[in-house]
Design a protein around this motif. Sequence first.
Motif, short mmCIF file in Angstrom:
data_model
loop_
_atom_site.label_atom_id
_atom_site.label_comp_id
_atom_site.label_asym_id
_atom_site.label_seq_id
_atom_site.Cartn_x
_atom_site.Cartn_y
_atom_site.Cartn_z
N ARG A 166 -1.55 13.40 -6.05
CA ARG A 166 -0.34 14.10 -5.91
C ARG A 166 0.58 13.60 -6.79
NH1 ARG A 166 -1.30 11.78 -0.89
NH2 ARG A 166 -1.82 13.46 0.58
N GLU A 190 2.64 10.62 -6.76
CA GLU A 190 1.93 9.07 -6.96
C GLU A 190 1.80 8.76 -8.30
OE1 GLU A 190 -1.97 9.63 -5.19
OE2 GLU A 190 -1.24 10.12 -3.11
N GLY A 238 3.83 4.30 -4.54
CA GLY A 238 3.45 5.70 -5.03
C GLY A 238 3.59 6.87 -3.86
N THR A 239 3.86 6.36 -2.58
CA THR A 239 3.98 7.39 -1.38
C THR A 239 5.37 7.42 -1.13
OG1 THR A 239 3.71 6.09 0.27
CG2 THR A 239 1.67 6.72 -0.78
N MET A 240 5.85 8.48 -0.24
CA MET A 240 7.23 8.46 0.04
C MET A 240 7.13 7.57 1.19
SD MET A 240 7.77 12.74 -0.08
CE MET A 240 7.47 13.58 -1.48
N ALA A 241 6.54 6.98 1.51
CA ALA A 241 6.65 6.00 2.56
C ALA A 241 7.51 4.68 1.95
CB ALA A 241 5.27 5.35 3.21
N LYS A 242 7.24 4.50 0.86
CA LYS A 242 7.80 3.20 0.19
C LYS A 242 9.47 3.37 0.11
CE LYS A 242 7.68 0.33 -3.95
NZ LYS A 242 8.88 0.48 -4.77
N PRO A 274 -4.06 9.22 -9.54
CA PRO A 274 -3.21 10.13 -8.44
C PRO A 274 -3.48 11.36 -7.91
CG PRO A 274 -2.19 10.00 -10.50
CD PRO A 274 -3.39 8.98 -10.68
N ARG A 314 0.82 -1.15 0.06
CA ARG A 314 0.04 -0.04 -0.05
C ARG A 314 0.85 1.26 0.09
NH1 ARG A 314 -4.63 0.87 -1.99
NH2 ARG A 314 -5.20 3.40 -1.65
N ASP A 315 2.25 0.93 0.40
CA ASP A 315 3.10 2.37 0.44
C ASP A 315 3.32 2.89 -0.92
OD1 ASP A 315 3.25 2.24 3.19
OD2 ASP A 315 5.06 1.16 2.96
N ARG A 374 -2.29 3.36 -7.52
CA ARG A 374 -2.27 4.91 -7.52
C ARG A 374 -3.00 5.07 -8.87
NH1 ARG A 374 -2.43 6.00 -2.35
NH2 ARG A 374 -0.77 4.56 -1.27
#
Length: 441
Positions: A320, A323, A200-204, A318, A197-198, A315
């Motif tokens: 953002r 994403e 496409g986000t900066m968490a990945k 998207p 789920r991370d 995403r």
Amino acid sequence: MEIPSLDLSSKLAEFTVGFQLDAVPAKALENAKIAILDCLGVAVLATRQEIGTILLNFARNNVGTGPSTIWGTPLKTTPRDAALINGTLAHGLDYDDRNHSSTYTLAASFAAAEARDVSGAKMMEGFIAGREVRSALDGLFSKRSSGIGPGARGWHSNGILGPVAAACSVSKIFDLSLQQTRTAIGLAAGSCGALTRDGGTMAKPFRVGQAAASGMTCALLAKEGLTSDDSALEGRYGLIEALGPIPKEIVDELAIKLGKKLDLETVGVNVKPFASCTATHAGLEAMLRLVATNSIAPTDVEAIEADLKPYPLVRQRPTRGFEGRFSMPFCLAMTLIYRSLDPADFTNERLFEPLVQQLISRTHHVLDSRVLTVTLKDGTRITEPIQPHTNLKGSDAVSEKFQKSVAGCLKDNQQQKILELVSRLDELTSAAELARHLSAA
């Protein structure tokens, strides 16, 4: 699910401790240098984009000083913080090589090498050992697209396997004993976590940085005498069971080839030509071929149809620009309009261009489709077969990508020096010599 015959933790530790660079085949050594150069280039590129701005602000406000360089900046910090930030930068644009294992193994081994002031050959030993350990465990995630294993349930390999691989990299550079290395692996086995789920986000990319820093921490604690379970990977209630259910045939194959044939020799390095998730590449390359052979005005397009790979591209619409790396509709729209897809294109400004938004809304999913279809407003349908994605091949192509990535951040003489030093990294008396040229104003 007790697996006493596997003794996986011992096998990984024994490989790490016994690994020697002078036994590495020339092809694997060449591929390791390609992987290192590519990883450094995309990490430096990330310092000049949105995620880099955030990370460097974090570094200036929250980390201490130390011996390890944050690539592409004048900042030096502690080995653990350098591993965290460089690892996150390396995966920050999803532009690193395709299985992402170069990111945390290089971030961890480079920071450790600077801290201990070891040779380039020693740093390469740590990098390759960790990368091979990761490859030996890849089977856990090999059938995720078929709905099998932890990857199909939402776990992502970077944060699950990365801490173990990074722990082995640092253990090698710090010359930990067999028991200490096994302890580091045991500590790393419970220091993991990352979600599909991370994407496409900066968490990945942050999970990659976490993996590098966790591996570093586990090796340092093992060096100081902290203990862990000796079978935290394979034992009852260990990591493999916790990730389960996993078919026995997959578990039985883990690390079976480790130490016999290097993955860097047999598989090599799959270097990305685009700064987006691999799952977007076959589609956007088909769009590039389609627009190269057909004169299409983007305003004349009524619909785009393709398999949009909703797994793992989570995403589809998207919100953002960042994403967009995990959005086939965005990548197809950008490629149709601009006939290219640049690492700097994943911005809010690009995403919210009216024509981009219009084409995203007109892009539709066709499950398992092997063609890309563009339908024009006059009813004309233009198709292009989906082919396997391509990789950049050879040191010249990767060197060109590196120079494009670091242009504007590193001076021309720095770029040339880095290219030279990486090409003979195994000959350098000190890995810090390379680090000095990665420092930028």
